[in-house]
Design a protein around this motif. Sequence first.
Motif, PDB file in Angstrom:
ATOM      1  N   SER A  97      -4.948   0.117   6.366  1.00 13.02           N
ATOM      2  CA  SER A  97      -5.652   1.067   5.502  1.00 13.02           C
ATOM      3  C   SER A  97      -5.129   2.484   5.666  1.00 13.02           C
ATOM      4  N   THR A  98      -3.894   2.611   6.127  1.00 12.27           N
ATOM      5  CA  THR A  98      -3.305   3.921   6.402  1.00 12.27           C
ATOM      6  C   THR A  98      -2.462   4.393   5.218  1.00 12.27           C
ATOM      7  N   HIS A  99      -1.871   5.571   5.386  1.00 11.52           N
ATOM      8  CA  HIS A  99      -0.974   6.092   4.349  1.00 11.52           C
ATOM      9  C   HIS A  99       0.294   6.641   5.003  1.00 11.52           C
ATOM     10  N   PRO A 100       1.446   5.981   4.824  1.00  9.74           N
ATOM     11  CA  PRO A 100       1.604   4.749   4.038  1.00  9.74           C
ATOM     12  C   PRO A 100       1.037   3.552   4.795  1.00  9.74           C
ATOM     13  N   SER A 101       0.685   2.525   4.027  1.00  7.91           N
ATOM     14  CA  SER A 101       0.203   1.299   4.653  1.00  7.91           C
ATOM     15  C   SER A 101       1.406   0.458   5.073  1.00  7.91           C
ATOM     16  N   PRO A 102       1.258  -0.346   6.115  1.00  2.00           N
ATOM     17  CA  PRO A 102       2.415  -1.043   6.699  1.00  2.00           C
ATOM     18  C   PRO A 102       2.889  -2.226   5.865  1.00  2.00           C
ATOM     19  N   ASP A 103       4.124  -2.141   5.385  1.00  2.00           N
ATOM     20  CA  ASP A 103       4.685  -3.275   4.664  1.00  2.00           C
ATOM     21  C   ASP A 103       6.105  -3.604   5.119  1.00  2.00           C
ATOM     22  N   ASN A 127       0.628  -5.320   5.122  1.00  2.00           N
ATOM     23  CA  ASN A 127       0.331  -5.538   3.703  1.00  2.00           C
ATOM     24  C   ASN A 127       0.773  -6.935   3.270  1.00  2.00           C
ATOM     25  N   LEU A 128       0.037  -7.504   2.343  1.00  2.00           N
ATOM     26  CA  LEU A 128       0.483  -8.751   1.725  1.00  2.00           C
ATOM     27  C   LEU A 128       1.542  -8.466   0.661  1.00  2.00           C
ATOM     28  N   THR A 129       1.371  -7.361  -0.074  1.00  2.00           N
ATOM     29  CA  THR A 129       2.355  -6.977  -1.095  1.00  2.00           C
ATOM     30  C   THR A 129       2.880  -5.575  -0.809  1.00  2.00           C
ATOM     31  N   MET A 130       4.046  -5.265  -1.348  1.00  2.00           N
ATOM     32  CA  MET A 130       4.647  -3.954  -1.137  1.00  2.00           C
ATOM     33  C   MET A 130       3.730  -2.854  -1.651  1.00  2.00           C
ATOM     34  N   LYS A 131       3.459  -1.874  -0.805  1.00  2.00           N
ATOM     35  CA  LYS A 131       2.576  -0.749  -1.118  1.00  2.00           C
ATOM     36  C   LYS A 131       1.184  -1.202  -1.548  1.00  2.00           C
ATOM     37  N   ALA A 132       0.853  -2.456  -1.238  1.00  2.00           N
ATOM     38  CA  ALA A 132      -0.442  -3.033  -1.605  1.00  2.00           C
ATOM     39  C   ALA A 132      -0.705  -2.926  -3.104  1.00  2.00           C
ATOM     40  N   ASP A 133       0.375  -3.035  -3.897  1.00  2.00           N
ATOM     41  CA  ASP A 133       0.213  -2.885  -5.346  1.00  2.00           C
ATOM     42  C   ASP A 133       0.043  -4.208  -6.070  1.00  2.00           C
ATOM     43  N   GLY A 134       0.110  -5.330  -5.331  1.00  2.00           N
ATOM     44  CA  GLY A 134      -0.134  -6.630  -5.932  1.00  2.00           C
ATOM     45  C   GLY A 134       0.970  -7.150  -6.816  1.00  2.00           C
ATOM     46  N   ILE A 135       2.186  -6.595  -6.681  1.00  2.00           N
ATOM     47  CA  ILE A 135       3.279  -7.003  -7.574  1.00  2.00           C
ATOM     48  C   ILE A 135       4.309  -7.873  -6.853  1.00  2.00           C
TER      49      ILE A 135
END
Length: 419
Positions: A97-103, A127-135
Amino acid sequence: MNILLKSAKIIDKDNEVLHLKTRDIHIKNGVIAKIAAKIEPESKTQVIKHKNLHVSIGWFDSSVSFGEPGYEERETIENGLRTAALSGFTDVILNPSTHPSPDSSSDIVYLKSAATGLATNLYPLGNLTMKADGIDLAELYDMKNAGAVGFYDYKLPMTNANLLKVALQYVQNFDGLVYSFPLDTKIAGKGIVNEGEVSTKLGLKGIPTLAEELQIARDLFILEYTGGKLHIPTISTANSVKLIADAKKKGLNVSCSVAIHNLVYTDSVLEEFDSIYKVMPPLRTKKDTKALLKGLKDGTIDFVTSDHTPMNIEEKRVEFDNASNGTIGLESAFGSLNQLLDIETVITLLSKGRERYGLKSPEITEGEAACLTLFNPNETYVFTEKHIESTSKNSMFIGAELKGRVYSTINNNQHIKND
């Protein structure tokens, strides 16, 4: 470290020999050297005596947020882990939940290195997806090798069902754990509290329980198709419990958790429009809390969590619609859960869950590393801001009567004591 715990009642259901027995425990250099009915202290041994002293293996929390990197003003890793230790927790799973989140693997290495040498162990999620953007999927395999124990777009639902399918298939190559937050955003719309009598009365946009349950049903269908390991964090409705119970009966590899505040409070507390009670998932009804407690007792819900979420004061002291979701919960976790359940169940719930993340559970055995929580289960008090060790003070438990005090934790050859 050379300390002797005197007359400590051991709570450890997995230890048939010592469970509910009162023993002296001698710890040298971070290792349990001796457990006996009576041990005479050696020279230069620190003797620890407390009123109604109880001891268990160190506690575990599967959902903790800090702020570093990016939101250090909310909470640093160092102070967050100190808060966890003072609250009885020797192991925590850190949300991305950080910025940036870990990916990436380097992000995971940074988080682990920032926690080096501290009493409480930190295990990061990536993160499950890059930048947690779901793409696009993040670097799951590399993060796993760097120490990530699971993959989660924090509090963000996986709207792309095919991407969740691919993730569950892919992580089977390295025994990865995939998270899916239970919220259908189309059903939830712009809702901010539970949809029901209270939301209607207050004129607040509601989130129907269907929004959670529909997402869980979808995810379980995908899991049944793909196989793999799925974790559904912080469920909040009665029907969610039933859906997961049915899935487990089918043999699906699914686990879930519940936030302690969703066990304690219902949406009735919203009548003062106090944004301290604004959380995600939202506080539900008495029917839901009863079903969640039942699910904990029968094993449908795998573990409880504080869902500790520090927020700056300016993020909470605004109009209810504009306030951020989240409450801190580490400091109040034991005292609030201990009001609801018997002490043996409470300690079991606070101690379980490590195996789901591939972590070894500690043992109260001679020759084992000392990983212990010391506490008094009977002391009652009113929780106030002075009990908060977190940098952020956004606790919905301020003013609540709690039962149970943590004396200290012993882990990694360190003894972290409350004043």
